[in-house]
Scaffold this active site. Structure first.
Site, PDB file in Angstrom:
ATOM      1  CG  ASP A  72      10.459 -34.527   7.878  1.00  0.00           C
ATOM      2  OD1 ASP A  72      10.200 -33.342   7.622  1.00  0.00           O
ATOM      3  OD2 ASP A  72       9.882 -35.172   8.782  1.00  0.00           O
TER       4      ASP A  72
ATOM      5  CG  ASP B 206      17.908 -37.629  13.852  1.00  0.00           C
ATOM      6  OD1 ASP B 206      16.825 -37.334  13.295  1.00  0.00           O
ATOM      7  OD2 ASP B 206      18.422 -36.934  14.758  1.00  0.00           O
TER       8      ASP B 206
ATOM      9  CG  PHE C  31      16.919 -34.574   8.461  1.00  0.00           C
ATOM     10  CD1 PHE C  31      17.847 -33.807   9.159  1.00  0.00           C
ATOM     11  CD2 PHE C  31      16.947 -34.523   7.067  1.00  0.00           C
ATOM     12  CE1 PHE C  31      18.777 -33.007   8.479  1.00  0.00           C
ATOM     13  CE2 PHE C  31      17.867 -33.734   6.381  1.00  0.00           C
ATOM     14  CZ  PHE C  31      18.777 -32.966   7.088  1.00  0.00           C
TER      15      PHE C  31
ATOM     16  CB  CYS D 210       8.657 -27.957   8.829  1.00  0.00           C
ATOM     17  SG  CYS D 210      10.223 -28.106   9.694  1.00  0.00           S
TER      18      CYS D 210
END
Ligand code: SAH
Length: 395
Positions: A300, A249, A227, A340
């Protein structure tokens, strides 16, 4: 004051503890008239005045406290004071817009629904609540006054605006329109930031400290950066002396930007970088089949759980990538893994990674808990502000 909301008995407790959100279910009465974004007076069931809030009639978070002092007027001066204080707090910590800096971190800076990131002399503003949207002009003027910035661009196109009945609003608010690429220098690395089409306001400033950590850990290691977005961790790893960096990605524009960022930093060993446009879930399995091994892996991912109701599906996704990443690590290898998701707390995230290690058949220990830097403060009474949590693990 045009309207007053009165809370059910007992529902004043969270407000007295300085939590800024009032949910639909905590409100007993509404007296007067208010439109979306208007300021309302908040009182307890026994008539105690608790402060002033912005009204969001179409959101489950029905009101957000602007002030816990019932006599503070909510006006231009209020926004000047809040924005000025937020700027001063960051200046006192030695943070600077040249490296990219979050200037306003919403609730945790006393400004629910207001995000602002500075990239050099340009500030990108994102308004996500009806109250913040209503005070746009005051916030823009306060930002310019506090920062002395040359330009302010509004990038209010986040999905959460729909919950507030707001449509997207983007455009220049201060300074002449410019489509020139912006650049920041983070830990000595030049990074271009696309404020128009990039994610969020253009860059993930919240991972600055973790990118520095990755640079410190990378020397002599084969690195996998999953990512990768515009290559922040990848360039940091090269800078830190990684022997090879494979970055993955699913976004072609993000990867093109990452490649351009690598070119901007001519001191880096570009021949050590490999870019792969792919779905990380599948790519991790393919790398295993291909027999690839790594010494440092960064995971991430985007937000899998925007709220607690998505936590179960999100937990499965986090476990899958963590398990498959751990299987690619050499003994002694390091994993930098993040969530997140507001809906996945630090304890749950740790349990997920522990489960992933068990299923991967590796013994992993935690070396550090990680989070954003000091330009992303978290109000002590506002745990929701702590959305980004990371773990550094070693197997
Ligand atoms: N680590 C980055 C930020 C990552 S943001 C930094 O430091 O800047 C999350 C990234 O995940 C985005 O770039 C998005 O394009 C990408 N992404 C989302 N889902 C993906 C998937 N299934 N496979 C690969 N990439 C994905």
């Amino acid at each position: 004051m045009s309207a007053t909301i009165t809370l059910h008995p007992g529902k004043e407790k969270s407000v007295l503890r300085r939590h800024p959100w009032l949910f639909e279910g905590s409100i007993a009465y509404f007296n007067g008239r208010a439109r979306a974004g208007d300021t309302v007076e908040v009182q307890s069931a026994d008539g105690r005045r608790l402060g002033r809030a912005s009204w969001s009639p179409s959101s489950q978070i029905r009101a957000r406290m602007w002030s816990f002092d019932a006599d503070t007027p909510i006006d231009d001066a209020f926004f000047r004071a809040r924005v000025g204080a937020a700027w001063a707090r960051r200046a006192a910590l030695g943070l600077s817009p040249a490296q990219g800096m979050r200037v306003l971190h919403a609730e945790s800076d006393g400004l629910p629904g207001v995000i602002a990131d500075a990239y050099g002399d340009t500030i990108v503003l994102q308004l996500t609540s009806a109250g913040a949207d209503k005070w746009r002009a005051a916030i823009v003027s306060a930002l310019q006054r506090a920062s002395g910035c040359a330009r302010i661009y509004e990038r209010s196109d986040s999905d959460v605006r729909a919950l507030e009945g707001l449509s997207a609003e983007c455009g220049w608010r201060v300074g002449a329109a410019s489509d020139a690429a912006l650049e920041i220098v983070e830990h000595g690395l030049r990074m271009e930031v696309d404020i128009f089409a990039g994610h969020k306001t253009g860059f993930y400033l919240d991972q600055r400290d973790s990118r520095a950590l990755a640079a410190r850990l990378a020397a002599g290691r084969r690195v996998l950066n999953c990512f990768c977005y515009t290559g922040g961790f990848s360039l940091a790893a090269l800078h830190g002396g990684a022997t090879q960096v494979l970055s993955i990605d699913s976004s072609a524009p993000a990867l093109s930007q990452a490649r351009r960022n690598l070119v901007l930093n001519s001191g880096l060993a570009a021949e050590r970088a490999e870019w792969l446009e792919a779905d990380v879930f599948a790519a991790l399995r393919d790398l295993r089949k291909a027999g690839r091994r790594f010494d440092l892996i960064v995971l991430d991912p985007p937000k899998f759980a925007p709220s607690a109701s998505h936590a179960t599906a999100a937990a499965r996704a986090y476990k899958d990538i963590n398990m498959n990443a751990l299987r690619l690590l050499e003994p002694g290898g390091l994993l930098l893994t993040y969530s997140c998701s507001g809906g996945v707390g630090a304890d749950l995230f740790q349990k997920i990674v522990a489960g992933a290690a068990l299923d991967a058949g590796v013994e992993a220990r935690m070396l550090a808990r990680l989070g954003p830097g000091p330009d992303h403060p978290v109000g002590l009474a506002f745990p929701e502000g702590e959305y980004l949590k990371g773990l550094l693990c070693q197997i």
